[in-house]
Design a protein around this motif. Structure first.
Motif, PDB file in Angstrom:
ATOM      1  N   ALA A   1       0.857  -1.178   0.000  1.00  0.00           N
ATOM      2  CA  ALA A   1       0.000   0.000   0.000  1.00  0.00           C
ATOM      3  C   ALA A   1       0.895   1.231   0.000  1.00  0.00           C
ATOM      4  O   ALA A   1       2.008   1.202   0.512  1.00  0.00           O
ATOM      5  CB  ALA A   1      -0.901  -0.004   1.231  1.00  0.00           C
ATOM      6  N   CYS A   2       0.400   2.311  -0.597  1.00  0.00           N
ATOM      7  CA  CYS A   2       1.226   3.504  -0.729  1.00  0.00           C
ATOM      8  C   CYS A   2       0.987   4.477   0.421  1.00  0.00           C
ATOM      9  O   CYS A   2      -0.152   4.777   0.771  1.00  0.00           O
ATOM     10  CB  CYS A   2       0.930   4.218  -2.042  1.00  0.00           C
ATOM     11  SG  CYS A   2       1.891   3.567  -3.418  1.00  0.00           S
ATOM     12  N   ALA A   3       2.074   4.970   0.980  1.00  0.00           N
ATOM     13  CA  ALA A   3       1.976   6.011   2.001  1.00  0.00           C
ATOM     14  C   ALA A   3       1.716   7.364   1.360  1.00  0.00           C
ATOM     15  O   ALA A   3       1.099   8.240   1.962  1.00  0.00           O
ATOM     16  CB  ALA A   3       3.261   6.060   2.827  1.00  0.00           C
ATOM     17  N   ASP A   4       2.172   7.533   0.138  1.00  0.00           N
ATOM     18  CA  ASP A   4       1.978   8.776  -0.608  1.00  0.00           C
ATOM     19  C   ASP A   4       1.299   8.447  -1.932  1.00  0.00           C
ATOM     20  O   ASP A   4       1.927   7.872  -2.821  1.00  0.00           O
ATOM     21  CB  ASP A   4       3.323   9.453  -0.848  1.00  0.00           C
ATOM     22  CG  ASP A   4       3.186  10.775  -1.584  1.00  0.00           C
ATOM     23  OD1 ASP A   4       2.059  11.123  -1.990  1.00  0.00           O
ATOM     24  OD2 ASP A   4       4.213  11.463  -1.750  1.00  0.00           O
ATOM     25  N   PRO A   5      -0.007   8.787  -2.065  1.00  0.00           N
ATOM     26  CA  PRO A   5      -0.745   8.421  -3.291  1.00  0.00           C
ATOM     27  C   PRO A   5      -0.107   8.954  -4.562  1.00  0.00           C
ATOM     28  O   PRO A   5      -0.283   8.374  -5.638  1.00  0.00           O
ATOM     29  CB  PRO A   5      -2.128   9.044  -3.061  1.00  0.00           C
ATOM     30  CG  PRO A   5      -2.253   9.170  -1.584  1.00  0.00           C
ATOM     31  CD  PRO A   5      -0.862   9.471  -1.087  1.00  0.00           C
ATOM     32  N   THR A   6       0.644  10.040  -4.471  1.00  0.00           N
ATOM     33  CA  THR A   6       1.235  10.609  -5.683  1.00  0.00           C
ATOM     34  C   THR A   6       2.358   9.742  -6.236  1.00  0.00           C
ATOM     35  O   THR A   6       2.794   9.944  -7.367  1.00  0.00           O
ATOM     36  CB  THR A   6       1.789  12.019  -5.406  1.00  0.00           C
ATOM     37  OG1 THR A   6       2.867  11.934  -4.465  1.00  0.00           O
ATOM     38  CG2 THR A   6       0.706  12.928  -4.850  1.00  0.00           C
ATOM     39  N   THR A   7       2.819   8.767  -5.462  1.00  0.00           N
ATOM     40  CA  THR A   7       3.908   7.896  -5.926  1.00  0.00           C
ATOM     41  C   THR A   7       3.428   6.498  -6.261  1.00  0.00           C
ATOM     42  O   THR A   7       4.245   5.637  -6.586  1.00  0.00           O
ATOM     43  CB  THR A   7       5.009   7.792  -4.853  1.00  0.00           C
ATOM     44  OG1 THR A   7       4.498   7.071  -3.723  1.00  0.00           O
ATOM     45  CG2 THR A   7       5.491   9.152  -4.411  1.00  0.00           C
TER      46      THR A   7
ATOM     47  N   LEU B   1       3.606   2.111   2.575  1.00  0.00           N
ATOM     48  CA  LEU B   1       3.024   2.341   3.893  1.00  0.00           C
ATOM     49  C   LEU B   1       3.503   1.247   4.836  1.00  0.00           C
ATOM     50  O   LEU B   1       3.307   0.055   4.587  1.00  0.00           O
ATOM     51  CB  LEU B   1       1.496   2.316   3.791  1.00  0.00           C
ATOM     52  CG  LEU B   1       0.722   2.506   5.092  1.00  0.00           C
ATOM     53  CD1 LEU B   1       0.952   3.901   5.654  1.00  0.00           C
ATOM     54  CD2 LEU B   1      -0.763   2.263   4.854  1.00  0.00           C
ATOM     55  N   ASP B   2       4.112   1.647   5.935  1.00  0.00           N
ATOM     56  CA  ASP B   2       4.692   0.691   6.882  1.00  0.00           C
ATOM     57  C   ASP B   2       3.772   0.544   8.105  1.00  0.00           C
ATOM     58  O   ASP B   2       4.216   0.673   9.248  1.00  0.00           O
ATOM     59  CB  ASP B   2       6.086   1.167   7.316  1.00  0.00           C
ATOM     60  CG  ASP B   2       6.846   0.114   8.110  1.00  0.00           C
ATOM     61  OD1 ASP B   2       6.557  -1.090   7.931  1.00  0.00           O
ATOM     62  OD2 ASP B   2       7.700   0.500   8.916  1.00  0.00           O
ATOM     63  N   ASN B   3       2.499   0.258   7.846  1.00  0.00           N
ATOM     64  CA  ASN B   3       1.550   0.230   8.960  1.00  0.00           C
ATOM     65  C   ASN B   3       1.653  -1.032   9.807  1.00  0.00           C
ATOM     66  O   ASN B   3       1.502  -0.976  11.039  1.00  0.00           O
ATOM     67  CB  ASN B   3       0.119   0.421   8.458  1.00  0.00           C
ATOM     68  CG  ASN B   3      -0.286  -0.601   7.423  1.00  0.00           C
ATOM     69  OD1 ASN B   3       0.482  -0.921   6.522  1.00  0.00           O
ATOM     70  ND2 ASN B   3      -1.498  -1.122   7.520  1.00  0.00           N
TER      71      ASN B   3
END
Length: 290
Positions: free
Chosen positions: A147-153, A164-166
């Protein structure tokens, strides 16, 4: 055999490790106000200067400002102690530090646990995590599937993808809670894109609040100050330490204002007991104590 003694409020100064996000996005200004970084610095200094006599505040910054690693785990810059207003204000002054880097939240919480591992028995302790970004900085995650932490990437296999390191972050908060150290989560600025991550993190840390958000949303200076003050009260009132060593947590019973509480190892509601005898109230039980 259940403990029957009444445990009065602790006279030991609680240890509060203020863990502040100094990632690059903290340089962004708030609408009509200071930058996110300036806002959290001002609120931190106000809290510590007002309550430095009764609480042992420490300061951790992430990523660490000392080694130049943009994804370096947080580092304790000022060790926890009473009367720490001046050292913390000095450490947060512009000539020493400012916003830069990523958001290595998981590694930082592990470092916070290590820093608090030697807190003396009988001393309440907590981590206050103030952040404006989703956890990232885990190079072991697969950019094609994460999953992406930054949608722009975002984009399968994108070289610019920031994962995303959730999962690791939540595990770290759970480990702290199991040791009797709750993690209070404050979301700085607009966290609408990842509020669910902060909700899950607050739940894992045993501090989820009832209502729309489990964490503390702090979109302006007033809300940030109020959140820090509420955390201060909860640290003082929701932790106790048993006088005797605990060999089995099932031997401990807790009554609050005449009501028996249920032990909850998931840290959502009720109480739990750490191996060193620290009793921590979670959820509605903590609300009632406050």
């Amino acid at each position: 055999v259940c403990a029957t003694s009444s445990v009065p409020p602790s006279t030991v100064a609680p240890v509060v490790l203020l863990t502040l996000d100094r990632s690059g996005s903290m340089a962004e200004p708030e609408p009509g106000g200071p930058t996110r970084w300036d806002a959290v610095v001002n609120a931190t200094n106000a809290l510590v200067s007002t309550h430095e006599d009764e609480m042992a505040f420490g300061l951790m910054l992430f990523p660490s400002p000392r080694n130049g690693d943009v994804c370096g785990a947080g580092e304790v810059i000022v060790g926890a102690n009473v009367h720490n207003a001046a050292p913390i204000a000095n450490a947060l002054s512009p000539q020493w530090t400012g916003p830069s880097g990523g958001t290595p939240t998981a590694e930082t919480l592990l470092a916070a646990g290590a820093a608090l591992a030697n807190v003396p028995k009988g001393t309440p302790a907590a981590v206050v995590l103030a952040t404006d970004g989703a956890p990232n900085c885990n190079a072991n995650l697969d950019t094609s599937t994460c999953a992406c932490a930054d949608p722009t990437t975002c984009g399968a296999g994108s070289a610019e993808a920031i994962c995303l390191d959730n999962d690791d972050t939540i595990t770290a908060a759970q480990q702290l809670a199991a040791a009797g150290i709750p993690t209070y989560v404050i979301g700085l600025a607009d966290t609408s894109g990842f509020s669910w991550v902060l909700d899950d993190l607050a739940a894992a840390g045993g501090t989820a609040k009832a209502g729309q958000f489990g964490f503390y949303p702090a979109g302006d200076a007033a809300a940030l100050g109020a959140a820090l003050n509420d955390v201060r009260v909860r640290v003082e009132r929701c932790q106790r330490t048993l006088a005797d060593d605990v060999t089995d947590a099932v031997d401990v019973s807790v009554n609050l204002n005449g009501d028996a509480l249920t032990r909850d190892p998931t840290h959502h509601d009720g109480f739990d007991v750490s191996s060193d005898g620290r009793v921590t109230l979670f959820g509605a039980a903590c609300d009632k104590a406050v």
